[in-house]
Design a protein around this motif. Structure first.
Motif, mmCIF file in Angstrom:
data_model
loop_
_atom_site.group_PDB
_atom_site.id
_atom_site.type_symbol
_atom_site.label_atom_id
_atom_site.label_comp_id
_atom_site.label_asym_id
_atom_site.label_seq_id
_atom_site.Cartn_x
_atom_site.Cartn_y
_atom_site.Cartn_z
ATOM 1 N N HIS A 153 0.785 -1.169 -0.097
ATOM 2 C CA HIS A 153 0.030 -0.035 0.161
ATOM 3 C C HIS A 153 1.017 1.276 -0.082
ATOM 4 N N ILE A 154 0.476 2.322 -1.050
ATOM 5 C CA ILE A 154 1.299 3.370 -1.157
ATOM 6 C C ILE A 154 0.423 4.431 -0.799
ATOM 7 N N ARG A 168 -9.960 3.811 0.594
ATOM 8 C CA ARG A 168 -9.348 3.945 2.124
ATOM 9 C C ARG A 168 -9.077 2.137 2.512
ATOM 10 N N ASN A 169 -7.882 1.992 2.817
ATOM 11 C CA ASN A 169 -7.610 0.380 2.899
ATOM 12 C C ASN A 169 -7.961 -0.064 4.308
ATOM 13 N N HIS A 170 -7.602 -1.296 4.502
ATOM 14 C CA HIS A 170 -8.205 -2.035 6.115
ATOM 15 C C HIS A 170 -7.388 -1.407 7.088
ATOM 16 N N LYS A 171 -6.437 -0.538 6.966
ATOM 17 C CA LYS A 171 -5.802 0.051 8.153
ATOM 18 C C LYS A 171 -6.288 1.585 8.454
ATOM 19 N N ASN A 172 -7.463 1.682 7.469
ATOM 20 C CA ASN A 172 -8.092 3.271 7.735
ATOM 21 C C ASN A 172 -7.390 4.423 7.092
ATOM 22 N N TRP A 173 -6.476 3.970 6.047
ATOM 23 C CA TRP A 173 -5.865 5.400 5.365
ATOM 24 C C TRP A 173 -5.899 5.170 4.015
#
Length: 343
Positions: A153-154, A168-173
């Motif tokens: 993820h970039i 928005r990825n699973h890490k919330n960014w």
């Protein structure tokens, strides 16, 4: 022309240098010694000079009115941004160029670099595949491996579009999820940088040309992925619950061998710090920058540029959802483990 908004432009007057006064433009190749240049550009001066020669004929200074910017300085400005990920204003102050001009240059040069993608990022031929299998086996004791795959993820700024939440990825960014396959020498031989951050690694792979090629039998050997991928006859994943001795030995070899792609990501991001910072472009332009850094990564590896010291390691991504493995894929893994790891 779109350019970056680092602050609220409504609250400050834009900086417009007096066009009657010529801004002093420095040349980092002349201004820095070898050590200071390498600290700022993550490469040797001679390597940067070779890159300038590679792109000098592809770039022109015709589009910059008043004071044309030579192609050599355009390349150095771009390499500086990619290496440090600083604001365009800081890069412009270093080289005596305005902030909007830096943005224009970065995208122009990155597009030129991406045009060389097929020359530096390509699937290995039969001879290289045989060498990769041998090198991976010597390193991790895993048979028949031609590459290791993973997603990365970039971070990007929140897009100003209706589908922004899909980034928005699973890490919330917010991010671009980049699929990469690496060689035993930690080079890219396949990269896909166009999917939104919420997209699962498995979906990216199953919709890629690489998957269709392997499924169609166009390539020999296997690739290794983590448990977020589905086990097939050409992509091998670890056992979630290794019980037998051969399964445990299989997992040990798998983890060691597949670690190559994670180390490649670490070297890649340490050399190009813009990938650790938030890319403040629209998603399409972010993807161009990402591909450009992958091309340069391979170029530098192929020309003997030493890897930078990894400043910190990213936490490995854990699979969001365990995939459904079909019986045939699981049977292939069991047979493989029994054949190669029973002793």
């Amino acid at each position: 022309m779109d350019y970056l908004d680092y602050f609220n432009d409504d609250e400050r007057a834009p900086f417009r240098p007096d066009r009657r006064v010529a801004m002093d433009r420095s040349n980092p190749l002349n201004d820095f010694d070898e050590i200071n240049f390498r600290d700022r550009f993550r490469m040797y001066k001679a390597t940067a000079a070779d890159i300038i020669i590679l792109f000098e004929t592809r770039l022109s200074s015709d589009s910059f009115r008043g004071m044309p910017i030579p192609p050599s300085l355009q390349v150095l400005i771009t390499l500086r941004f990619l290496a440090c990920g600083t604001f365009h204003r800081e890069t412009g102050d270093l080289c005596g160029v305005s902030e909007p001009t830096v943005c224009k240059i970065v995208h122009k040069v990155c597009k030129a670099i991406c045009e060389l993608k097929d020359d530096y990022i390509k699937f290995p031929d039969a001879a290289d595949q045989a060498n990769y299998k041998m090198e991976f086996f010597e390193y991790g004791n895993f048979h028949g491996v031609t590459g290791c795959i993973d997603g990365c993820h970039i971070p990007i700024k929140c897009p100003s579009t209706a589908d922004s939440e899909e980034y928005r990825n699973h890490k919330n960014w917010f991010s671009i999820n980049v699929q990469s396959v690496c060689t035993p020498t930690m080079q890219f031989f396949n990269i896909v940088a166009r999917w939104k951050g919420a997209t699962h690694d498995l979906r990216i792979f199953q919709n890629s040309c690489l998957y269709a090629q392997f499924e169609g039998g166009q390539h020999s050997g296997i690739i290794l992925g983590d448990s977020g991928y589905a086990q097939t006859n050409f992509l091998f994943t670890p056992y979630l619950h290794a019980v037998t001795p051969e399964q445990q030995r299989y997992n040990q070899a798998h983890i060691r061998t597949r670690g190559t792609v994670e180390r490649m990501f670490g070297v890649w991001k340490s050399r190009f710090q813009c990938l650790r910072n938030t890319l403040r472009f629209e998603p399409r332009r972010c993807c161009i920058v990402i591909i450009a850094t992958a091309v340069l990564h391979n170029y530098l590896k192929q020309h003997g540029c030493p890897d930078p010291q990894m400043e910190h390691r990213d936490e490995p991504d854990l699979p969001m959802v365990e995939p459904d493995n079909d019986r045939y894929g699981l049977a292939c893994r069991d047979a493989f483990a029994l054949r190669h790891f029973s002793q």
